[in-house]
Design a protein around this motif. Structure first.
Motif, PDB file in Angstrom:
ATOM      1  N   THR A  40      -1.256  76.187 -85.663  1.00  0.00           N
ATOM      2  CA  THR A  40      -1.719  77.323 -86.460  1.00  0.00           C
ATOM      3  C   THR A  40      -2.128  78.477 -85.555  1.00  0.00           C
ATOM      4  O   THR A  40      -2.755  79.408 -86.008  1.00  0.00           O
ATOM      5  CB  THR A  40      -2.915  76.904 -87.339  1.00  0.00           C
ATOM      6  N   ALA A  41      -1.761  78.426 -84.286  1.00  0.00           N
ATOM      7  CA  ALA A  41      -2.138  79.475 -83.343  1.00  0.00           C
ATOM      8  C   ALA A  41      -1.617  80.829 -83.816  1.00  0.00           C
ATOM      9  O   ALA A  41      -0.456  80.953 -84.183  1.00  0.00           O
ATOM     10  CB  ALA A  41      -1.582  79.163 -81.955  1.00  0.00           C
ATOM     11  N   PRO A  42      -2.476  81.846 -83.799  1.00  0.00           N
ATOM     12  CA  PRO A  42      -2.041  83.161 -84.273  1.00  0.00           C
ATOM     13  C   PRO A  42      -0.985  83.797 -83.371  1.00  0.00           C
ATOM     14  O   PRO A  42      -0.252  84.675 -83.795  1.00  0.00           O
ATOM     15  CB  PRO A  42      -3.323  83.989 -84.260  1.00  0.00           C
ATOM     16  N   SER A  43      -0.871  83.343 -82.135  1.00  0.00           N
ATOM     17  CA  SER A  43       0.111  83.933 -81.220  1.00  0.00           C
ATOM     18  C   SER A  43       1.530  83.468 -81.521  1.00  0.00           C
ATOM     19  O   SER A  43       2.480  84.079 -81.050  1.00  0.00           O
ATOM     20  CB  SER A  43      -0.250  83.570 -79.781  1.00  0.00           C
ATOM     21  N   LEU A  44       1.681  82.410 -82.301  1.00  0.00           N
ATOM     22  CA  LEU A  44       3.010  81.901 -82.610  1.00  0.00           C
ATOM     23  C   LEU A  44       3.683  82.800 -83.644  1.00  0.00           C
ATOM     24  O   LEU A  44       3.085  83.133 -84.659  1.00  0.00           O
ATOM     25  CB  LEU A  44       2.924  80.478 -83.158  1.00  0.00           C
ATOM     26  N   HIS A  61       5.518  70.155 -90.063  1.00  0.00           N
ATOM     27  CA  HIS A  61       4.184  69.601 -90.298  1.00  0.00           C
ATOM     28  C   HIS A  61       3.213  70.568 -89.646  1.00  0.00           C
ATOM     29  O   HIS A  61       3.299  70.837 -88.456  1.00  0.00           O
ATOM     30  CB  HIS A  61       4.053  68.215 -89.666  1.00  0.00           C
ATOM     31  N   PHE A  62       2.308  71.109 -90.420  1.00  0.00           N
ATOM     32  CA  PHE A  62       1.349  72.064 -89.891  1.00  0.00           C
ATOM     33  C   PHE A  62       0.118  71.347 -89.355  1.00  0.00           C
ATOM     34  O   PHE A  62      -0.479  70.523 -90.052  1.00  0.00           O
ATOM     35  CB  PHE A  62       0.946  73.073 -90.966  1.00  0.00           C
ATOM     36  N   ILE A  63      -0.256  71.657 -88.139  1.00  0.00           N
ATOM     37  CA  ILE A  63      -1.449  71.095 -87.511  1.00  0.00           C
ATOM     38  C   ILE A  63      -2.650  71.858 -88.049  1.00  0.00           C
ATOM     39  O   ILE A  63      -2.674  73.095 -88.026  1.00  0.00           O
ATOM     40  CB  ILE A  63      -1.378  71.240 -85.970  1.00  0.00           C
ATOM     41  N   ALA A  64      -3.644  71.140 -88.540  1.00  0.00           N
ATOM     42  CA  ALA A  64      -4.845  71.772 -89.083  1.00  0.00           C
ATOM     43  C   ALA A  64      -5.591  72.511 -87.972  1.00  0.00           C
ATOM     44  O   ALA A  64      -5.637  72.045 -86.831  1.00  0.00           O
ATOM     45  CB  ALA A  64      -5.745  70.721 -89.721  1.00  0.00           C
ATOM     46  N   PRO A  65      -6.177  73.652 -88.282  1.00  0.00           N
ATOM     47  CA  PRO A  65      -6.952  74.388 -87.273  1.00  0.00           C
ATOM     48  C   PRO A  65      -8.049  73.516 -86.671  1.00  0.00           C
ATOM     49  O   PRO A  65      -8.756  72.803 -87.387  1.00  0.00           O
ATOM     50  CB  PRO A  65      -7.560  75.547 -88.067  1.00  0.00           C
ATOM     51  N   MET A  69      -5.718  66.716 -82.117  1.00  0.00           N
ATOM     52  CA  MET A  69      -5.370  65.293 -82.095  1.00  0.00           C
ATOM     53  C   MET A  69      -4.273  64.957 -83.096  1.00  0.00           C
ATOM     54  O   MET A  69      -3.649  63.918 -83.006  1.00  0.00           O
ATOM     55  CB  MET A  69      -6.606  64.413 -82.333  1.00  0.00           C
ATOM     56  N   GLN A  70      -3.985  65.872 -84.023  1.00  0.00           N
ATOM     57  CA  GLN A  70      -2.886  65.655 -84.963  1.00  0.00           C
ATOM     58  C   GLN A  70      -1.525  65.807 -84.279  1.00  0.00           C
ATOM     59  O   GLN A  70      -0.513  65.470 -84.853  1.00  0.00           O
ATOM     60  CB  GLN A  70      -2.987  66.628 -86.132  1.00  0.00           C
ATOM     61  N   ASN A  71      -1.532  66.331 -83.077  1.00  0.00           N
ATOM     62  CA  ASN A  71      -0.299  66.479 -82.301  1.00  0.00           C
ATOM     63  C   ASN A  71      -0.561  65.932 -80.903  1.00  0.00           C
ATOM     64  O   ASN A  71      -0.383  66.618 -79.899  1.00  0.00           O
ATOM     65  CB  ASN A  71       0.131  67.946 -82.262  1.00  0.00           C
ATOM     66  N   GLY A  72      -0.985  64.684 -80.843  1.00  0.00           N
ATOM     67  CA  GLY A  72      -1.436  64.072 -79.602  1.00  0.00           C
ATOM     68  C   GLY A  72      -0.401  64.036 -78.495  1.00  0.00           C
ATOM     69  O   GLY A  72      -0.735  64.235 -77.331  1.00  0.00           O
ATOM     70  N   PHE A  73       0.875  63.776 -78.835  1.00  0.00           N
ATOM     71  CA  PHE A  73       1.911  63.728 -77.791  1.00  0.00           C
ATOM     72  C   PHE A  73       2.009  65.067 -77.070  1.00  0.00           C
ATOM     73  O   PHE A  73       2.037  65.139 -75.848  1.00  0.00           O
ATOM     74  CB  PHE A  73       3.280  63.372 -78.378  1.00  0.00           C
TER      75      PHE A  73
END
Length: 124
Positions: A40-44, A61-65, A69-73
């Protein structure tokens, strides 16, 4: 499952169109994933990425702000790259950064064993 670094694109700025082109090239080389994670980074450049995903029928799949840890890899890889390369290297220019990062990614992908893969390399 792969632990390969799929893309590292050193540049001064990366537009949404550039991200879309890079994703298209990745799909041509590696095949289309079932789903991709989006921060959810605003720079993206979100609009360009969402248009690309619709055109290529890739689910996001959107990662919550505040929930990396929702995108651990990805977070694990980013931390490793920062600790081993980015914090330890003084880049002398963009060409030097591109060369150095490409060499690091090649080592990461081909020579380095990964514990999550039973201590074999992603290339193996």
């Amino acid at each position: 499952m792969t632990r390969e670094c799929l893309a590292a694109i050193p540049d001064t700025s990366i537009s949404g169109r550039r991200v879309a082109r890079e994703l298209t090239e990745l799909i041509a080389r590696r095949g289309k994933p079932g789903m991709m994670s989006l921060t959810t980074a605003p720079s993206l450049p979100r609009n360009a990425i969402l248009a690309w995903s619709k055109d290529h029928q890739v689910e996001w799949h959107f990662i919550a702000p505040g929930k990396p840890m929702q995108n651990g890899f990805c977070e694990s890889f980013n931390g490793r790259m920062r600790d081993e390369l980015l914090n330890e290297t003084l880049f002398l220019g963009l060409d030097h950064a591109r060369t150095t990062i490409a060499e690091w990614a090649d080592d990461y992908n081909r020579s380095r064993p990964h514990s999550a893969l039973g201590y074999i390399t992603p290339a193996a």
